[in-house]
Motif scaffolding. Structure first.
Motif, PDB file in Angstrom:
ATOM      1  N   GLN A 341       0.839  -1.205   0.000  1.00 12.05           N
ATOM      2  CA  GLN A 341       0.000   0.000   0.000  1.00 12.05           C
ATOM      3  C   GLN A 341       0.875   1.257   0.000  1.00 12.05           C
ATOM      4  O   GLN A 341       0.670   2.200   0.778  1.00 12.05           O
ATOM      5  N   SER A 342       1.854   1.244  -0.923  1.00 12.90           N
ATOM      6  CA  SER A 342       2.814   2.344  -1.007  1.00 12.90           C
ATOM      7  C   SER A 342       2.444   3.286  -2.153  1.00 12.90           C
ATOM      8  O   SER A 342       2.578   2.918  -3.329  1.00 12.90           O
ATOM      9  N   ASP A 343       1.996   4.488  -1.820  1.00 14.56           N
ATOM     10  CA  ASP A 343       1.681   5.481  -2.852  1.00 14.56           C
ATOM     11  C   ASP A 343       2.944   5.912  -3.579  1.00 14.56           C
ATOM     12  O   ASP A 343       2.915   6.186  -4.791  1.00 14.56           O
ATOM     13  N   GLU A 344       4.059   5.978  -2.871  1.00 19.39           N
ATOM     14  CA  GLU A 344       5.326   6.385  -3.504  1.00 19.39           C
ATOM     15  C   GLU A 344       5.724   5.403  -4.599  1.00 19.39           C
ATOM     16  O   GLU A 344       6.082   5.794  -5.717  1.00 19.39           O
ATOM     17  N   LEU A 345       5.655   4.111  -4.280  1.00 22.27           N
ATOM     18  CA  LEU A 345       6.028   3.099  -5.271  1.00 22.27           C
ATOM     19  C   LEU A 345       5.024   3.062  -6.413  1.00 22.27           C
ATOM     20  O   LEU A 345       5.405   2.913  -7.584  1.00 22.27           O
ATOM     21  N   LYS A 346       3.746   3.234  -6.112  1.00 22.99           N
ATOM     22  CA  LYS A 346       2.739   3.258  -7.169  1.00 22.99           C
ATOM     23  C   LYS A 346       2.968   4.426  -8.118  1.00 22.99           C
ATOM     24  O   LYS A 346       2.781   4.299  -9.333  1.00 22.99           O
ATOM     25  N   THR A 347       3.390   5.560  -7.592  1.00 22.73           N
ATOM     26  CA  THR A 347       3.675   6.732  -8.419  1.00 22.73           C
ATOM     27  C   THR A 347       4.833   6.460  -9.372  1.00 22.73           C
ATOM     28  O   THR A 347       4.806   6.854 -10.546  1.00 22.73           O
ATOM     29  N   LEU A 348       5.855   5.756  -8.871  1.00 21.95           N
ATOM     30  CA  LEU A 348       7.011   5.421  -9.712  1.00 21.95           C
ATOM     31  C   LEU A 348       6.629   4.502 -10.871  1.00 21.95           C
ATOM     32  O   LEU A 348       7.344   4.434 -11.874  1.00 21.95           O
TER      33      LEU A 348
END
Length: 604
Positions: A341-348
């Motif tokens: 549930q990582s927004d940072e990784l999803k953004t990448l």
């Protein structure tokens, strides 16, 4: 072997000329063809397809071009070729009128008349086509490409999901065929390095669709097919040979920033044969320390059993011998981002963040992601999500006519630090840590598009910086033993003369005894201005152009991302400077050299 006496003498001569110089697959195809003729069958055999046809291409009597399946493939290392041959074998086995053709042998004017076309295309680098498909892709992308409302097609892409653009060329071809009005029969297949996982079910569906299009009844007779796959006991990718390491020797100096090794491996008892230009496949195993680190981060028991496709192993065995741990892939990152549930990784992972995503793939490994974005993986889910471990391919650095039952490699041991922790390449670490007498699993991968000229009087120009010099050691050995009259010119580069001049004494001896005629060196860090092999090409532009115009073959081996592109641009510049060509003419000149097999690249 003499032709049978029941052939007229004139036909015996024709038969001898026909088979002279053909590769085994073409000879097998001819065998099937003539067997069909003897039985009264008709074959659709276009000249362009014959050199790359599978062992047997089945055809149905009385069929027209409109009732034919054309399978076109583009392959850099041979994987797409094998898949296309398998597809053609299956189609032929179902009695479908089929022809197989490599992309650079395909006559593009035929495209407007095609009714059923399957394309199997590998990806070179970051979404680019393989070398043998450049002209076909360029034509398809141009305004010259015809409208194709009559065409039904399917595309299977082979790629590597550790690159930001996965199977990019297959996606581009599919989109372009749609633009031209063609009808897609089957969704684009995107096969990762574990090719069969996607390719096999894709092929099954594609064959069924082809049977419908060609209106073949379910009870149509199945043709007899000569198997493409090797017999049990023969060494292959999936049945490798356990070989003994004879020598593991560093060939860079102590003050070098690189750790490059020369490996010698015994082939005794393997029956393996190879030619200069071929590659050796090596099955690595993961570092035990890395496996333990992954298990510790995820708090998994090493002995926990995991079953996949009816195969049960401990999670430690899965990770150590059967799963990729040093290369990230997009499918894993997508799954991990969701689990964490990582927004940072999803953004990448978004298309607009392609540069940041590329940097992530180049700098981080599995353990970095597991620590930076914690998530609770079960043993079974982790093993199923990680990509299967695949063999690594290395250009062979020896001629078998010289070393006999041995094979030599030039290995760059990849090792670096990320945030103070050691990181490495799985295969290079595995190989560099082997001791003499240790065993490793190997197989030979043929590379027919990277061969010495059949005419040994032809000159050759070899461009191979760093470990790209490996196949050219084999080339010079082979040409020297064969007493080839053609001249040999090598361009080699690396950071420093004193510590990075690979095989220095061998090249010096080759210059002395005449087996190497010219050697141009580019040591990039030995002066304030960096000098690379492409600079040396431009420095010798006049002589280089004269050699090429006199019939020389050009070979390039090494880094595809920068070096190969820079060398390509240098050759185009030389054509304009020395030949008086404009940009379009220079490109046409180099394309023609490639089409003739006189400009060949083994890049990665």
């Amino acid at each position: 072997m003499l032709a049978p006496s029941y052939l007229p003498e004139s036909k015996q001569l024709l038969a001898t000329e026909l088979v002279d110089g053909l590769e085994s697959n073409a000879l097998s195809w001819l065998s099937g063809y003539f067997a069909g003729v003897a039985q009264g069958r008709q074959f659709s055999a276009r000249p362009a397809a014959v050199p790359v046809a599978p062992p047997i291409v089945a055809a149905v009597a009385g069929t027209s071009t409109a009732q034919q399946l054309t399978i076109l493939y583009g392959s850099q290392t041979g994987n797409a070729k094998r898949v296309a041959e398998s597809l053609a074998e299956q189609a032929g086995g179902h009695g479908l009128n089929t022809r197989l053709v490599r992309a650079d042998s395909y006559t593009t004017r035929e495209l407007k008349d095609e009714q059923l076309l399957y394309i199997v295309m590998s990806t070179q680098g970051d979404g680019d086509p393989p070398d043998d498909s450049l002209s076909f892709v360029e034509f398809l992308s141009s305004r010259r490409a015809p409208k194709l409302p009559q065409l039904k097609y399917a595309v299977l892409g082979l790629g590597d999901s550790s690159y930001p653009i996965f199977c990019g060329i297959a996606q581009r071809i599919d989109a372009r065929l749609q633009e031209l009005g063609a009808t897609r029969l089957h969704e684009v297949g995107t096969a990762d390095l574990d090719i069969e996982t996607v390719a096999l079910p894709w092929q099954e569906t594609a064959i069924e669709e082809a049977r419908k299009v060609l209106k073949q009844s379910e009870d149509a007779p199945i043709a007899s097919v000569t198997p493409l796959h090797p017999k049990a006991g023969k060494t292959t990718r999936d049945q490798p040979f356990r070989a003994e390491l004879l020598l593991n020797q560093a060939i860079t100096g102590r003050d070098s920033s690189k750790d490059i090794r020369h490996l010698e491996i015994s082939l005794e008892g393997s029956g393996l044969r190879y030619q200069p230009g071929d590659a050796l496949g090596v099955w690595p195993t993961q570092s035990a320390a890395l496996v333990d680190q992954v298990l510790a981060i995820q708090n998994l028991s090493p002995d926990e059993s995991v079953t996949i496709s009816n195969t049960t192993r401990s999670v430690k065995e899965w990770l150590g011998q059967h799963r990729e741990l040093t290369q990230l892939t997009k499918p894993f990152l997508v799954a991990h981002a969701e689990l964490a549930q990582s927004d940072e990784l999803k953004t990448l992972l978004q298309p607009e963040a392609i540069d940041d995503f590329r940097a992530l793939l180049e700098t981080r490994q599995l353990v970095d992601i597991l620590k930076a974005y914690p998530a609770c993986w079960s043993a079974s889910a982790l093993v199923k999500t990680l990509r299967p471990l695949t063999p690594r391919m290395y250009s062979i650095a020896s001629s078998q006519t010289v070393v006999d039952e041995e094979v030599h490699l030039t290995l760059a041991n990849i090792a670096y630090e990320y945030e103070g922790e050691a990181r490495w390449g799985a295969a290079s670490r595995f190989l560099s840590e082997l001791d003499e007498g240790d065993q490793l699993s190997i197989f030979v991968e043929e590379n027919p598009r990277f061969r010495l000229p059949a005419d040994s009087s032809r000159d050759i120009i070899m461009i191979g910086p760093g470990t790209g010099v490996a196949p050219f050691r084999a080339f010079v050995q082979e040409r020297s033993t064969a007493q080839a009259s053609g001249r040999n010119w090598l361009f080699f580069g690396n950071p420093h003369f004193s510590s990075d001049f690979l095989y220095q004494t061998e090249w010096q001896q080759a210059l002395k005894d005449g087996s190497l005629n010219r050697l141009d060196l580019a040591f990039s860090r030995d002066q304030s201005d960096k000098i690379y092999v492409q600079d040396k090409l431009l420095e010798n532009a006049g002589d280089l152009f004269d050699w090429i115009q006199g019939g020389a073959h050009i070979y390039v081996c090494g880094d595809a991302t920068r070096m190969a592109k820079d060398v390509h641009q240098a050759l185009l510049q030389i054509a304009q400077q020395e030949g008086g060509f404009d940009a379009a003419q220079a490109k046409e000149w180099l394309d023609e050299l490639a089409a003739q097999g006189r400009y060949a690249r083994d890049v990665y």
